[in-house]
Structure formats: structure tokens, C-alpha cells
Design a protein around this motif. Structure first.
Motif, mmCIF file in Angstrom:
data_model
loop_
_atom_site.group_PDB
_atom_site.id
_atom_site.type_symbol
_atom_site.label_atom_id
_atom_site.label_comp_id
_atom_site.label_asym_id
_atom_site.label_seq_id
_atom_site.Cartn_x
_atom_site.Cartn_y
_atom_site.Cartn_z
ATOM 1 N N ILE A 1 0.834 -1.210 0.000
ATOM 2 C CA ILE A 1 0.000 0.000 0.000
ATOM 3 C C ILE A 1 0.867 1.258 0.000
ATOM 4 O O ILE A 1 1.869 1.344 0.709
ATOM 5 N N LEU A 2 0.445 2.234 -0.789
ATOM 6 C CA LEU A 2 1.017 3.580 -0.740
ATOM 7 C C LEU A 2 -0.117 4.551 -0.476
ATOM 8 O O LEU A 2 -1.159 4.488 -1.139
ATOM 9 N N VAL B 1 3.952 6.685 3.070
ATOM 10 C CA VAL B 1 3.136 7.889 2.881
ATOM 11 C C VAL B 1 3.957 8.903 2.094
ATOM 12 O O VAL B 1 5.102 9.178 2.434
ATOM 13 N N VAL B 2 3.362 9.456 1.020
ATOM 14 C CA VAL B 2 3.998 10.537 0.275
ATOM 15 C C VAL B 2 3.050 11.726 0.240
ATOM 16 O O VAL B 2 1.828 11.557 0.212
ATOM 17 N N THR C 1 7.361 17.377 0.440
ATOM 18 C CA THR C 1 6.331 17.190 -0.584
ATOM 19 C C THR C 1 6.973 16.938 -1.944
ATOM 20 O O THR C 1 8.079 17.391 -2.224
ATOM 21 N N VAL C 2 6.235 16.230 -2.769
ATOM 22 C CA VAL C 2 6.611 16.032 -4.162
ATOM 23 C C VAL C 2 5.886 17.111 -4.956
ATOM 24 O O VAL C 2 4.657 17.197 -4.912
ATOM 25 N N TYR D 1 2.629 9.582 -11.253
ATOM 26 C CA TYR D 1 3.716 9.475 -10.275
ATOM 27 C C TYR D 1 3.736 8.074 -9.658
ATOM 28 O O TYR D 1 4.794 7.450 -9.527
ATOM 29 N N PHE D 2 2.574 7.585 -9.285
ATOM 30 C CA PHE D 2 2.451 6.250 -8.696
ATOM 31 C C PHE D 2 2.973 5.182 -9.655
ATOM 32 O O PHE D 2 3.762 4.322 -9.276
ATOM 33 N N ILE D 3 2.558 5.243 -10.897
ATOM 34 C CA ILE D 3 2.982 4.251 -11.894
ATOM 35 C C ILE D 3 4.493 4.329 -12.125
ATOM 36 O O ILE D 3 5.169 3.311 -12.247
#
Length: 106
Positions: free
Chosen positions: A5-6, A35-36, A50-51, A77-79
Motif C-alpha cells: 500500500i502507498l 506515505v507521500v 512534498t513532491v 507518479y504512482f505508476i
């Protein structure tokens, strides 16, 4: 499992100093899940970096007419950086969350 999980916390520059510390102090700092913090602006304050999705993708991602561009940037970003994860949970910067309950549900 927690490793699958993210959690992406969706935020904006004007809330970095007020909402992100609350998220961090209430549930993110002890989270078993990665966590991002995903934003339209960069911010570094201790562990809450932060991104900056605007800088990363070169398009304004936060508009008053909707959040489709920000969600699209978060998915990209996730991919690109977390494709090994099975789940992406996107929450707002004013969301309170029980991470153990989330792990059980997923």
C-alpha cells in the motif's frame, strides 16, 4: 499487507504549514504504510517533504475548476515510482485515517 500500500496525501502549497503537520502527527508518522505528500509546490519540513507534481509534470495541476489534472499527475507518479505497490490510496490533507483498519480492509 502494509508493503503493498502507498498512501498519497493530496495537498497544496497554502496548507503545507497547517494541515501537513496535523496529518503527520495524528497518523502518518507511525504509519506501517509508505506515505507521500503530493502537491503543486515543494516544501521540506523535517520528514514532511512534498513532491512538487507541477515541477515534475510541467503543467499546472491545481485549478479552481477541478482536480482532474492533480489526480492524473498523482496516478502518473504512482505508476512511475511505485508500480510495485498493489494499492494507491489518495487522501486529502484534511483526512484523518486509521492505517491499521485500512490495512485490514485492503
Amino acid at each position: 499487507t502494509a508493503e503493498d500500500i502507498l498512501i498519497g496525501v493530496k495537498t497544496t502549497g497554502m496548507y503545507h504549514g497547517t494541515r501537513l503537520p496535523v496529518v503527520f502527527d495524528t497518523w502518518a508518522k507511525d504509519s506501517l504504510v509508505d506515505v507521500v505528500y503530493l502537491s503543486d509546490d515543494s516544501h521540506v519540513s523535517g520528514p514532511m517533504e512534498t513532491v512538487d507534481l507541477t515541477k515534475l509534470y510541467g503543467v499546472k495541476i491545481n485549478t479552481k475548476r477541478g482536480y482532474c489534472a492533480k489526480t492524473d499527475a498523482i496516478l502518473k507518479y504512482f505508476i512511475k515510482y511505485y508500480d510495485m505497490k498493489k494499492y494507491l490510496v489518495i487522501v486529502d490533507d484534511d483526512t484523518l485515517l486509521s492505517v491499521p483498519a485500512l490495512i485490514r480492509v485492503l
